[in-house]
Design a protein around this motif. Structure first.
Motif, PDB file in Angstrom:
ATOM      1  N   LEU A   1       0.798  -1.071  -0.092  1.00  0.00           N
ATOM      2  CA  LEU A   1      -0.105  -0.048   0.035  1.00  0.00           C
ATOM      3  C   LEU A   1       0.739   1.151   0.013  1.00  0.00           C
ATOM      4  O   LEU A   1       0.745   2.080  -0.428  1.00  0.00           O
ATOM      5  CB  LEU A   1      -0.929   0.160   1.323  1.00  0.00           C
ATOM      6  N   LEU A   2       2.128   1.374   0.691  1.00  0.00           N
ATOM      7  CA  LEU A   2       2.830   2.371   0.597  1.00  0.00           C
ATOM      8  C   LEU A   2       3.435   2.694  -0.466  1.00  0.00           C
ATOM      9  O   LEU A   2       3.816   3.841  -0.973  1.00  0.00           O
ATOM     10  CB  LEU A   2       3.976   2.228   1.923  1.00  0.00           C
TER      11      LEU A   2
ATOM     12  N   LEU B   1       1.014   4.061  -2.803  1.00  0.00           N
ATOM     13  CA  LEU B   1       0.776   5.401  -2.673  1.00  0.00           C
ATOM     14  C   LEU B   1       2.026   6.439  -3.262  1.00  0.00           C
ATOM     15  O   LEU B   1       1.770   7.523  -3.516  1.00  0.00           O
ATOM     16  CB  LEU B   1       0.782   5.644  -1.000  1.00  0.00           C
TER      17      LEU B   1
ATOM     18  N   THR C   1       1.542   6.692  -6.699  1.00  0.00           N
ATOM     19  CA  THR C   1       0.417   7.579  -7.173  1.00  0.00           C
ATOM     20  C   THR C   1       0.911   8.992  -6.880  1.00  0.00           C
ATOM     21  O   THR C   1       0.632   9.752  -7.846  1.00  0.00           O
ATOM     22  CB  THR C   1      -0.581   7.382  -6.351  1.00  0.00           C
ATOM     23  N   THR C   2       1.509   9.103  -6.059  1.00  0.00           N
ATOM     24  CA  THR C   2       1.895  10.752  -5.638  1.00  0.00           C
ATOM     25  C   THR C   2       2.905  11.066  -6.631  1.00  0.00           C
ATOM     26  O   THR C   2       3.231  12.226  -7.095  1.00  0.00           O
ATOM     27  CB  THR C   2       2.326  10.850  -4.238  1.00  0.00           C
TER      28      THR C   2
ATOM     29  N   ASN D   1       1.280  12.035  -9.827  1.00  0.00           N
ATOM     30  CA  ASN D   1       0.105  13.189  -9.844  1.00  0.00           C
ATOM     31  C   ASN D   1       0.801  14.308  -9.904  1.00  0.00           C
ATOM     32  O   ASN D   1       1.007  15.230  -8.906  1.00  0.00           O
ATOM     33  CB  ASN D   1      -0.592  12.688  -8.521  1.00  0.00           C
TER      34      ASN D   1
END
Length: 49
Positions: A35-36, A39, A42-43, A46
């Motif tokens: 999950l990290l 994340l 994704t960041t 973005n």
């Protein structure tokens, strides 16, 4: 559920507990890492601002 299925399900439930399960800390740690990582990816992608 019929009463005929109850002994079979009880026997299956008793026999099913004799296997080695996964380590919960290893499973949770791997899930947290994934999950990290998601994340982070994704960041990084973005870049709207």
């Amino acid at each position: 559920m019929t009463s005929a299925a109850l002994p079979a399900l009880t026997r299956l439930a008793e026999e099913g507990g004799n296997h080695d399960s996964l380590n919960p800390f290893l499973t949770g740690g791997a899930a947290l890492f994934i999950l990290l990582l998601l994340l982070f990816v994704t960041t990084r992608f973005n870049r709207d601002r």
